[in-house]
Motif scaffolding. Structure first.
Motif, PDB file in Angstrom:
ATOM      1  N   ASP A  47      -8.622  -3.208   1.372  1.00 45.69           N
ATOM      2  CA  ASP A  47      -9.899  -2.598   1.742  1.00 45.69           C
ATOM      3  C   ASP A  47     -10.221  -2.866   3.212  1.00 45.69           C
ATOM      4  N   GLU A  48     -10.048  -4.124   3.628  1.00 43.27           N
ATOM      5  CA  GLU A  48     -10.277  -4.475   5.033  1.00 43.27           C
ATOM      6  C   GLU A  48      -9.268  -3.785   5.943  1.00 43.27           C
ATOM      7  N   ALA A  53      -7.897   0.013  10.079  1.00 46.91           N
ATOM      8  CA  ALA A  53      -7.103   1.138  10.595  1.00 46.91           C
ATOM      9  C   ALA A  53      -8.009   2.275  11.033  1.00 46.91           C
ATOM     10  N   ALA A  54      -8.988   2.609  10.201  1.00 41.83           N
ATOM     11  CA  ALA A  54      -9.900   3.705  10.538  1.00 41.83           C
ATOM     12  C   ALA A  54     -10.741   3.362  11.767  1.00 41.83           C
ATOM     13  N   ALA A  55     -11.243   2.128  11.834  1.00 41.78           N
ATOM     14  CA  ALA A  55     -12.107   1.727  12.948  1.00 41.78           C
ATOM     15  C   ALA A  55     -11.346   1.653  14.268  1.00 41.78           C
ATOM     16  N   THR A  56     -10.166   1.055  14.257  1.00 45.47           N
ATOM     17  CA  THR A  56      -9.423   0.953  15.513  1.00 45.47           C
ATOM     18  C   THR A  56      -8.951   2.323  15.982  1.00 45.47           C
ATOM     19  N   LYS A  94     -14.919   4.952  -1.272  1.00 50.04           N
ATOM     20  CA  LYS A  94     -15.797   6.114  -1.178  1.00 50.04           C
ATOM     21  C   LYS A  94     -16.025   6.590   0.250  1.00 50.04           C
ATOM     22  N   LYS A  95     -16.383   5.662   1.135  1.00 43.75           N
ATOM     23  CA  LYS A  95     -16.882   6.089   2.440  1.00 43.75           C
ATOM     24  C   LYS A  95     -16.617   5.040   3.505  1.00 43.75           C
ATOM     25  N   ILE A  96     -16.401   5.517   4.723  1.00 48.25           N
ATOM     26  CA  ILE A  96     -16.316   4.665   5.909  1.00 48.25           C
ATOM     27  C   ILE A  96     -17.339   5.208   6.903  1.00 48.25           C
ATOM     28  N   ARG A 131      -7.888  11.876   9.685  1.00 50.46           N
ATOM     29  CA  ARG A 131      -7.206  13.069   9.166  1.00 50.46           C
ATOM     30  C   ARG A 131      -6.324  12.725   7.970  1.00 50.46           C
ATOM     31  N   ALA A 132      -5.724  11.524   7.978  1.00 52.47           N
ATOM     32  CA  ALA A 132      -4.826  11.123   6.892  1.00 52.47           C
ATOM     33  C   ALA A 132      -5.568  10.926   5.569  1.00 52.47           C
TER      34      ALA A 132
END
Length: 150
Positions: A47-48, A53-56, A94-96, A131-132
């Motif tokens: 989860d982290e 990955a999404a944040a960086t 669910k969401k970022i 996008r992934a």
């Protein structure tokens, strides 16, 4: 088309509540299930790592877009949250939510400020990780712009 191959080695001894290790390039850490999901909470967890990955990816994409647009910032910082829910016994990411905070010089024009707001949204749409996971995890970005020195 050029392809880039990223490799990761994982080692896991035992069952669900054991502790494993991963190594990929500069990343080397222990992994386990987080305590929120009744795991040992040692090292990081999937989860982290998805949130990381999404944040960086997002903050690097936003920084690159600002640079290409020749928009100077005094600072760029961000907090992100990942929301995981249990639905019908299934754990689902669910969401970022990304919440960047940009501090810009006092003499920044209103036109440039409007462009920054557009780039905050566009960076989320352009990020490779966003996008992934599109269609599986909702990702949003809501930025704050501060004017002046930190």
């Amino acid at each position: 088309m050029a392809e880039h191959v990223f490799k990761l080695h994982a080692a896991w001894q035992g069952g669900r509540n054991s502790i494993g290790e991963i190594e990929s390039g500069q990343l080397k850490t222990k992994v386990s299930i987080p305590p929120e999901m009744d795991g040992p909470g040692i090292g990081t967890n999937p989860d982290e790592m998805l949130l990381g990955a999404a944040a960086t990816c997002y903050i690097i994409t936003l920084a690159a877009m600002l640079e290409r647009s020749k928009i100077s910032t005094l600072s760029l910082e961000m907090n992100s949250e990942g929301i995981v829910a249990v639905e019908k016994g299934v754990i689902t990411y669910k969401k970022i939510q990304h919440m960047p905070v940009l501090t810009i010089p006092e003499n920044t024009s209103q036109e440039t400020i409007a462009k920054i707001h557009r780039l905050i949204t566009k960076a989320e749409e352009s990020c490779m990780i966003s996008r992934a996971v599109k269609g599986n995890v909702e990702i949003s970005a809501a930025g704050k712009i501060l004017i002046g020195e930190r």
